[in-house]
Every structure is written in C-alpha cells, then in structure tokens.
Motif scaffolding. Structure first.
Motif, PDB file in Angstrom:
ATOM      1  N   ILE A   1      36.467  34.821  48.150  1.00 49.62           N
ATOM      2  CA  ILE A   1      37.398  34.877  47.101  1.00 49.62           C
ATOM      3  C   ILE A   1      38.197  33.631  46.983  1.00 49.62           C
ATOM      4  O   ILE A   1      38.644  33.076  48.271  1.00 49.62           O
ATOM      5  CB  ILE A   1      38.316  35.976  47.204  1.00 49.62           C
ATOM      6  CG1 ILE A   1      37.616  37.337  47.308  1.00 49.62           C
ATOM      7  CG2 ILE A   1      39.216  36.180  46.049  1.00 49.62           C
ATOM      8  CD1 ILE A   1      36.887  37.751  46.075  1.00 49.62           C
ATOM      9  N   ASP A   2      38.360  33.090  45.879  1.00 47.27           N
ATOM     10  CA  ASP A   2      39.139  31.978  45.708  1.00 47.27           C
ATOM     11  C   ASP A   2      40.439  32.592  45.717  1.00 47.27           C
ATOM     12  O   ASP A   2      41.234  33.358  44.863  1.00 47.27           O
ATOM     13  CB  ASP A   2      38.996  31.278  44.267  1.00 47.27           C
ATOM     14  CG  ASP A   2      39.970  29.927  44.213  1.00 47.27           C
ATOM     15  OD1 ASP A   2      40.895  30.114  44.442  1.00 47.27           O
ATOM     16  OD2 ASP A   2      39.472  28.944  43.837  1.00 47.27           O
ATOM     17  N   ILE A   3      41.623  32.067  46.887  1.00 46.74           N
ATOM     18  CA  ILE A   3      42.843  32.794  46.912  1.00 46.74           C
ATOM     19  C   ILE A   3      43.669  32.393  45.767  1.00 46.74           C
ATOM     20  O   ILE A   3      44.465  33.430  45.392  1.00 46.74           O
ATOM     21  CB  ILE A   3      43.395  32.234  48.177  1.00 46.74           C
ATOM     22  CG1 ILE A   3      42.411  32.579  49.445  1.00 46.74           C
ATOM     23  CG2 ILE A   3      44.916  32.674  48.477  1.00 46.74           C
ATOM     24  CD1 ILE A   3      43.046  32.032  50.580  1.00 46.74           C
ATOM     25  N   GLU A   4      43.777  31.154  45.288  1.00 47.17           N
ATOM     26  CA  GLU A   4      44.514  30.894  44.280  1.00 47.17           C
ATOM     27  C   GLU A   4      44.300  31.561  42.854  1.00 47.17           C
ATOM     28  O   GLU A   4      45.225  32.117  42.439  1.00 47.17           O
ATOM     29  CB  GLU A   4      44.454  29.485  43.906  1.00 47.17           C
ATOM     30  CG  GLU A   4      45.500  29.045  42.849  1.00 47.17           C
ATOM     31  CD  GLU A   4      45.415  27.385  42.482  1.00 47.17           C
ATOM     32  OE1 GLU A   4      45.932  26.978  41.597  1.00 47.17           O
ATOM     33  OE2 GLU A   4      44.461  26.998  43.245  1.00 47.17           O
ATOM     34  N   THR A   5      43.261  32.005  42.617  1.00 44.11           N
ATOM     35  CA  THR A   5      43.060  32.623  41.332  1.00 44.11           C
ATOM     36  C   THR A   5      42.284  33.898  41.354  1.00 44.11           C
ATOM     37  O   THR A   5      42.536  34.752  40.630  1.00 44.11           O
ATOM     38  CB  THR A   5      41.730  31.995  40.475  1.00 44.11           C
ATOM     39  OG1 THR A   5      40.522  31.882  41.145  1.00 44.11           O
ATOM     40  CG2 THR A   5      42.148  30.407  40.419  1.00 44.11           C
TER      41      THR A   5
ATOM     42  N   ILE B   1      33.616  33.982  44.558  1.00 43.94           N
ATOM     43  CA  ILE B   1      32.655  32.794  44.516  1.00 43.94           C
ATOM     44  C   ILE B   1      31.336  33.267  44.779  1.00 43.94           C
ATOM     45  O   ILE B   1      30.319  32.997  44.050  1.00 43.94           O
ATOM     46  CB  ILE B   1      33.254  31.726  45.466  1.00 43.94           C
ATOM     47  CG1 ILE B   1      34.557  31.378  45.352  1.00 43.94           C
ATOM     48  CG2 ILE B   1      32.166  30.625  45.813  1.00 43.94           C
ATOM     49  CD1 ILE B   1      35.268  30.619  46.573  1.00 43.94           C
TER      50      ILE B   1
ATOM     51  N   ASN C   1      40.515  26.198  53.602  1.00 44.92           N
ATOM     52  CA  ASN C   1      40.028  25.607  52.125  1.00 44.92           C
ATOM     53  C   ASN C   1      40.286  26.582  50.889  1.00 44.92           C
ATOM     54  O   ASN C   1      39.759  26.555  49.956  1.00 44.92           O
ATOM     55  CB  ASN C   1      38.536  25.116  52.242  1.00 44.92           C
ATOM     56  CG  ASN C   1      38.052  24.196  53.041  1.00 44.92           C
ATOM     57  OD1 ASN C   1      39.060  23.223  53.444  1.00 44.92           O
ATOM     58  ND2 ASN C   1      37.185  24.426  53.944  1.00 44.92           N
ATOM     59  N   GLY C   2      41.185  27.526  51.464  1.00 45.37           N
ATOM     60  CA  GLY C   2      41.681  28.260  50.196  1.00 45.37           C
ATOM     61  C   GLY C   2      40.808  29.508  49.899  1.00 45.37           C
ATOM     62  O   GLY C   2      40.738  29.987  48.645  1.00 45.37           O
ATOM     63  N   ILE C   3      40.101  29.775  50.909  1.00 44.78           N
ATOM     64  CA  ILE C   3      38.799  30.895  50.499  1.00 44.78           C
ATOM     65  C   ILE C   3      39.478  32.133  51.644  1.00 44.78           C
ATOM     66  O   ILE C   3      39.971  31.869  52.850  1.00 44.78           O
ATOM     67  CB  ILE C   3      37.711  30.311  50.659  1.00 44.78           C
ATOM     68  CG1 ILE C   3      37.400  29.376  49.857  1.00 44.78           C
ATOM     69  CG2 ILE C   3      36.654  31.487  50.849  1.00 44.78           C
ATOM     70  CD1 ILE C   3      35.992  28.755  50.032  1.00 44.78           C
TER      71      ILE C   3
ATOM     72  N   SER D   1      39.228  34.800  41.766  1.00 44.29           N
ATOM     73  CA  SER D   1      37.932  34.895  41.322  1.00 44.29           C
ATOM     74  C   SER D   1      37.036  34.861  42.479  1.00 44.29           C
ATOM     75  O   SER D   1      37.002  34.774  43.722  1.00 44.29           O
ATOM     76  CB  SER D   1      37.552  33.384  40.516  1.00 44.29           C
ATOM     77  OG  SER D   1      37.528  32.454  41.204  1.00 44.29           O
TER      78      SER D   1
ATOM     79  N   ARG E   1      31.996  29.014  38.339  1.00 44.72           N
ATOM     80  CA  ARG E   1      33.263  28.892  39.087  1.00 44.72           C
ATOM     81  C   ARG E   1      34.396  28.668  37.801  1.00 44.72           C
ATOM     82  O   ARG E   1      35.642  28.866  37.947  1.00 44.72           O
ATOM     83  CB  ARG E   1      33.309  27.763  40.081  1.00 44.72           C
ATOM     84  CG  ARG E   1      32.493  27.710  41.283  1.00 44.72           C
ATOM     85  CD  ARG E   1      33.147  28.983  41.908  1.00 44.72           C
ATOM     86  NE  ARG E   1      34.757  29.014  42.270  1.00 44.72           N
ATOM     87  CZ  ARG E   1      35.015  28.272  43.224  1.00 44.72           C
ATOM     88  NH1 ARG E   1      34.315  27.676  43.920  1.00 44.72           N
ATOM     89  NH2 ARG E   1      36.324  28.232  43.409  1.00 44.72           N
ATOM     90  N   ASN E   2      33.980  28.026  36.619  1.00 45.50           N
ATOM     91  CA  ASN E   2      34.695  27.603  35.712  1.00 45.50           C
ATOM     92  C   ASN E   2      34.473  28.157  34.376  1.00 45.50           C
ATOM     93  O   ASN E   2      33.628  28.403  34.115  1.00 45.50           O
ATOM     94  CB  ASN E   2      34.601  25.714  35.610  1.00 45.50           C
ATOM     95  CG  ASN E   2      34.638  25.155  36.692  1.00 45.50           C
ATOM     96  OD1 ASN E   2      35.909  25.540  37.495  1.00 45.50           O
ATOM     97  ND2 ASN E   2      33.896  24.330  37.105  1.00 45.50           N
TER      98      ASN E   2
END
Length: 673
Positions: free
Chosen positions: A182-186, A190, A159-161, A188, A211-212
């Motif tokens: 960690i959010d892999i894409e950004t 979590i 799930n991209g983590i 950031s 998150r946002n």
C-alpha cells in the motif's frame, strides 16, 4: 519505590507506542477504504488500447463427468492433456466501466479453437475497491462495508510503503485472504496477492496495479494460478494478462488464428514448458499430414457435433458486425435439473437470442420451458420483444405460454350432475383444463417515473377429457379475450419501489371470446439493497374481479399465479408461495398477499464449522395471504445456496393450523461458467 515509578513510566511509554501504532493502522485502513472515492473518473477521454492474454491448462485427471462441465468438453476427450492459448484484443473504452472488446488474434491448441475454463477470465479484472470483486461475488477486503468480515495487520516499510495482511474472520467461500503493498500517503494498492476458493476453483491472483490517474483502480498486469476439482476431475490453469499495450501493428488483422503473427506481436516471452506444448501440438499436426489418421465419420458426428451441443451450452454471434447473439442451455444435462414437493423433478431448458439493429432498436426472443416428471406436464413461455425506441423503453411484446392447468368446482359439479362416467386413465387429471395464453402489449416510458402499457390478453382453456364434457352437453373449450391496460409508478425512479395498477376487461363475442369479466390488480414491489449482497425484498398486492359473467368459471390473476417455470437462486426474486395448493390461485374472486425476504451472506449456517465454508448466500422468507377460503395463510422458510445446489425449507399455516412442510431444491452447478 524507585522501581515502582520506573515500572509505571515504562508501562506508559509502551501504551503510548501501542496507541500510536493502532492509530496509524486505522488511518491507513481508512485511506485504503476511501481511495476509490478520491479518484476522478469523470474526465477520462475515450481511448483505444490492447490486451494480451496467455493461458495454459494441464488436465491431470479426467473421467466421463468432465464432458458435462461447461467449456470443458473439448479438453475432456482431446488427445492431449496439456493445452496453451493466446489472445490479443483491442479495447475501446469510454470510461472505467464502459468498454468494448474486439478479438484480433486467437491462437490455441484446444481442439476446434474452443474456450476452456473461460469462467476464470473474470478474475483477471477484479474490482478491488468495490463491495464485491467479481460480479456479485467475493467480498473485497479493501471496501469499507466489508471490514467486519476481515482481520487486518499492517507492517510499515521503507520508502512510504506498508504491507497490509488480511484474512477472513470466518472460513467462507465468499471471503479471501492475502496481502497487499500500500502507498501510505494515498492508500492506493501497488501490488496484491489474493488466495481464495469459489465455484469449485481454488485460485491465487497476483495483481500489479496502475499507479497514476483514474486507471489506478484497475490492474496493468494480472497472473492467475487456479485449480478445478470435481468428482475425480482435476485441471490446473495458469493465466497471465497484460493491459494498456500501445499498438505497434495494424489493427486491421481481424479475427485470426495466425501463430506466426502472434510470435511477432506477443509482448512477453513464452516459458520453456509453454513452448514445448506448442512444439508437441505442431509435431502432431505434421505427423497427421504425413500419415493421415482415419477417423470414423460416425464418431466425429457423435463426439464433435452431437456430444458438444447436447451436453454444453451453445453460444454464438451472428450478423456482419456480430449484432446478434444466440444462447441455449444444454439439451440434455443432468446438472440442469430441479426439485420441489409439488412438481417433483423438473427438467429445464432456456433458449434466447437478440439482434441489435442499431443503438436504439433491438429484437429479443426467449424460450423458457420445463417438464414436471411428477405431474407429467410440459410448460413453456415464449416472449418476443421488439424495442423500437430503447431510450424511451418503448417496445412491443408478444408472449405465448401454455399457462397453468386449471380446474373449477362449479363446472365439476355441473359435470357430475350429468352422470357421465370418465374413461380417462388418470381421473384426477381429467378434471383439469389446459390453458393456452397469448398477450400482446405496447410499453412506453412517459418519463423516468411513469410507464404505461396497453394491449390485449387471450386465453383458450381446453378440457383434458373433452369427450366427457361433450357427452354431457357442456362446453369443452372456454375462450376469453380482454383489452388490458397497466400504469407503473416509480416514486424514486429505477432505484426504488415499483407500484403497478392493472386493469383487464373480458368482452363476450369480442374476437371469439365467450366470457365477460372485469379485473383490477394493485401490486407493489421493492428490492431494498442494504449493501451489495444484503437485501430486503418486499412485495404487497391485491386483486379482485368486479364483474364475472355466468360462464366465467376460470379466474386468472396476473400477479397471483403458480410459477411452473422455476429458475435458479438468482433467476427471479423470491415473491412466491412455495407450499400453496395450486387450486387456491383460482378459487377466489379476490386476494391480498404480502411477501418479505431477507438475503445476506454469512448469516447463520455460514458461521458453523466445516459446512459453513461452502455456504454462499442465505435467506429468510415470510409470506402472508388472504383469500375467500383461507384467511390467513402464512408461510415461513429458510434457504441457502452453495456451489452445488440451492435449497429452501418451508412450513405453512392455514386458518391458524399447521398444514405442510416442504422443500425446494435446485442444482446450482456451474451457473457462473
């Protein structure tokens, strides 16, 4: 042959996998380090939200020493060992860094609604992406400049983590360990779990991040478990904070201690243990109502009034809207002592207050004092400042101080010629003059580069043994009154060096003055921040008297004088001479000085096993001086600070010969409490 080729192919594939993983690990770390820079915080609109915090304390062991620990006095002699509290606050924010807090509800079982272990509250709002997470302490593993202090390992999940584990390369109180989702894409964060130990508090911090948007840099929920241990005292604490709550109530409830209202408004339920603590507290109150307990008025005065105010800091706000603030160090607390070779043990007291009339006007006063047990001398400095235009840094300051005791060989020789014997019990002290000094000045920033000051400076120097001088027909008092001016130049505004030129002209018969003199001084200072915690501190200066009247026995430079009001490690920057004889400051019509200090964590002793864990910061000192009698004077030193104390060790050299070795010790206990 086939087996050999198969082995080479497998080795190549294995190396490719290792390279791919290393590449992906590096890429993810780079995203974590640079995430804060990708967040746009410029378009945040002012808003109002609410924060709920609950905490519980369990005093497992305690003795009389706990009475002297700041914020712990109330629980040190309370009847209970378990306490609980809740707060509901209104947060009005302009942006991520600028916000104001207003307390709406405050419920606690701590006696007199005191705040206990409030020093750990700052752990609930760490700056994860900054170089230091808590003020100027705790090097963050999520900042690029601190990567050399940590080892990282990454496990990529679904799930991209990714799960990022970090641990320090060295065991040191400025470093932490833990893991983060960690959010892999950004890149950031979590969630993160952090373990550390700082300022005698072991802690585990669990953060759930937003998150946002711009608020992804701050947590939406924090849970802190901590343990404080000190000389047989042990207290466990549990804190939980929830941020960004939307109001479902009126914010006009004011500062209240209404438990029934808190029951209606708390956003998360209490645990069974927390509820039991409240139940026991209210049962005790009910029992006291039915069967009042007789308490000696003397005991109440000793414990609740005198004891609390003598052993702990006094803090208070005043004014209808809390525009004023008052703070005083403990009146008697052995933890607030210092030591150096010249002054022996030093008792320190610091009192300050300020009052904001509005956003552009402020009144400030501070009493800073110390007593030297070795010299039997009391020193104080009392600056009073009125900012009448804070935007222009325009203020009027009056500073009163008793200065440094001073002596002069010329006047001593005149006294010896008269052959008047001393009747003073301490002959060495009889040669000195006390110095009462007052200065009034006005400062105005012409722009961000230049400041200008004008004012007047006056000294009254009085002989310790005035009878002897009077019997010899010599003056026992010398008064100087001098108009003064100073111009300051900041070539890089407030982030660079400061260059100041001072001029002072003593005029005989002006406002009672009896000394003619003219003095010029040039001073250059620069604290170069290499990183958040590394710095190079530089000071270069010179001064001279271009005119000196017949009765001008005493020289008193503005930027070259003995400091008898020493502070802690961070009280003032380190441009001082620690081993210089006090008479040298006033023995020459001119001086040229330079001071360099390099400060850094994890420098030398920090890398040693066992003891290195407790070293917070280290310094190297190098200072040079030229005056009439010594050219050159060189002083070198090394110092470090721990949770308990700071120490500096110095050696000096006069005219090419080794002279002295000395040390300076300051107690740093609870300086962040």
């Amino acid at each position: 042959m086939k087996t050999q080729w198969l082995y080479i192919i497998l080795l190549a594939l294995s190396s490719a996998n290792v390279f791919a993983k290393a590449h992906s690990d590096t890429l993810l770390l780079h995203r974590v380090f640079s995430f804060a820079a990708t967040v746009d915080t410029t378009n945040i609109k002012p808003n109002t939200s609410y924060t709920y915090t609950k905490y519980s304390l369990n005093v497992k062991q305690r003795n009389f020493i706990l009475l002297a620990v700041p914020t712990m006095y109330a629980v040190a002699h309370g009847e209970s060992r378990k306490y609980i509290g809740e707060t509901l606050e209104q947060i009005t924010s302009q942006n991520i860094e600028r916000y104001s807090t207003r307390n709406l509800l405050d419920v606690t079982t701590v006696p007199h609604h005191k705040k206990s272990m409030s020093n750990v509250l700052k752990y609930l709002t760490p700056r994860l992406y900054a170089e230091t997470m808590i003020g100027d302490n705790l090097l963050s593993p999520f900042n690029y400049y601190n990567r050399r202090y940590y080892k990282y390992s990454i496990a990529f999940m679904k799930n991209g983590i990714a799960n990022l584990h970090f641990k320090p390369r060295l065991k040191n109180t400025q470093l932490i360990k833990g893991q983060a989702l960690i959010d892999i894409e950004t890149g950031s964060i979590i969630k993160t779990l952090i373990n550390g130990e700082y300022d005698m508090v072991k802690f585990t911090l669990n953060l759930n991040m937003n998150r946002n948007g711009a608020y992804a840099l701050v947590p939406k929920e924090a849970i802190l478990t901590c343990n404080f241990s000190f000389l047989g005292n042990k207290t466990d604490g549990h804190f939980q904070a929830v941020y960004g709550l939307t109001p479902h109530f009126t914010d006009s409830i004011g500062d209240s201690h209404d438990y029934q209202l808190m029951e209606k408004l708390r956003p998360i339920p209490l645990s069974a243990e927390e509820q039991n603590t409240y139940t026991e507290y209210f049962n005790k109150i009910k029992t006291r109502t039915i069967q009042p307990k007789t308490t000696s008025p003397l005991k109440k005065i000793l414990w609740d009034i005198i004891g609390d105010n003598i052993l702990n800091r006094i803090r208070s706000n005043y004014g209808k809207a809390n525009q004023g603030y008052f703070r005083m160090d403990p009146i008697f607390n052995p933890l607030y002592m210092g030591y150096d070779d010249r002054r022996g043990f030093i008792y320190k007291l610091d009192l300050r207050t300020n009052y904001d009339f509005d956003s552009n006007r402020e009144f400030y006063i501070r009493l800073k004092s110390s007593y030297s047990f070795k010299r039997h001398q009391f020193y104080f400095k009392l600056p009073t400042v009125f900012y009448y235009n804070k935007q222009k840094n325009a203020y009027i300051e009056m500073q009163l101080e008793n200065g440094n005791w001073i002596r002069n060989e010329l006047i001593e020789s005149e006294l010896d010629k008269k052959r008047v014997k001393s009747t003073y019990s301490d002959y060495s002290r009889s040669k000195y003059f006390k110095d009462m000094h007052v200065k009034i000045k006005n400062n105005l920033d012409i722009n961000k580069y230049i400041s200008f000051q004008v004012g007047i400076s006056a000294h009254k120097r009085s002989a310790m043994e005035h009878e002897r001088y009077e019997a010899a027909g010599l003056p026992s008092n010398y008064v100087s009154v001098a108009p003064m001016a100073e111009i300051q130049w900041r070539p890089r505004t407030w982030n660079g060096p400061l260059i100041a030129l001072d001029y002072e002209r003593g005029i005989k018969n002006f406002l009672g003055g009896d000394i003619n003199y003219e003095r010029w001084e040039l001073d250059m200072q620069w604290i170069k921040r290499l990183t958040r915690l590394q710095s190079l501190q530089m000071r270069i200066g010179t001064g001279l008297y271009t005119k000196k009247g017949e009765s001008a026995y005493f020289l008193d430079f503005e930027n070259f004088r003995e400091n008898n009001l020493p502070g802690g490690w961070n009280d003032d920057w380190s441009g001082e001479f620690e081993l210089l004889n006090s008479n040298i400051y006033n023995a020459s019509k001119w001086y040229a000085r330079t001071n360099f200090t390099y400060e850094s964590p994890l420098l030398f002793i920090s890398r040693l096993p066992l003891v290195g864990h407790f070293i917070e910061m280290e310094r190297f000192y190098l200072s040079g001086l030229c005056v009439k009698t010594i050219h050159p004077y060189i002083e070198m030193g090394y110092g470090f600070t721990t949770r308990l104390f700071s120490i500096g060790m110095f050696v000096n050299n006069e005219n090419g010969r080794f002279r002295d070795f000395g040390c300076k010790l300051g107690f740093e206990l609870f300086r962040h409490w």
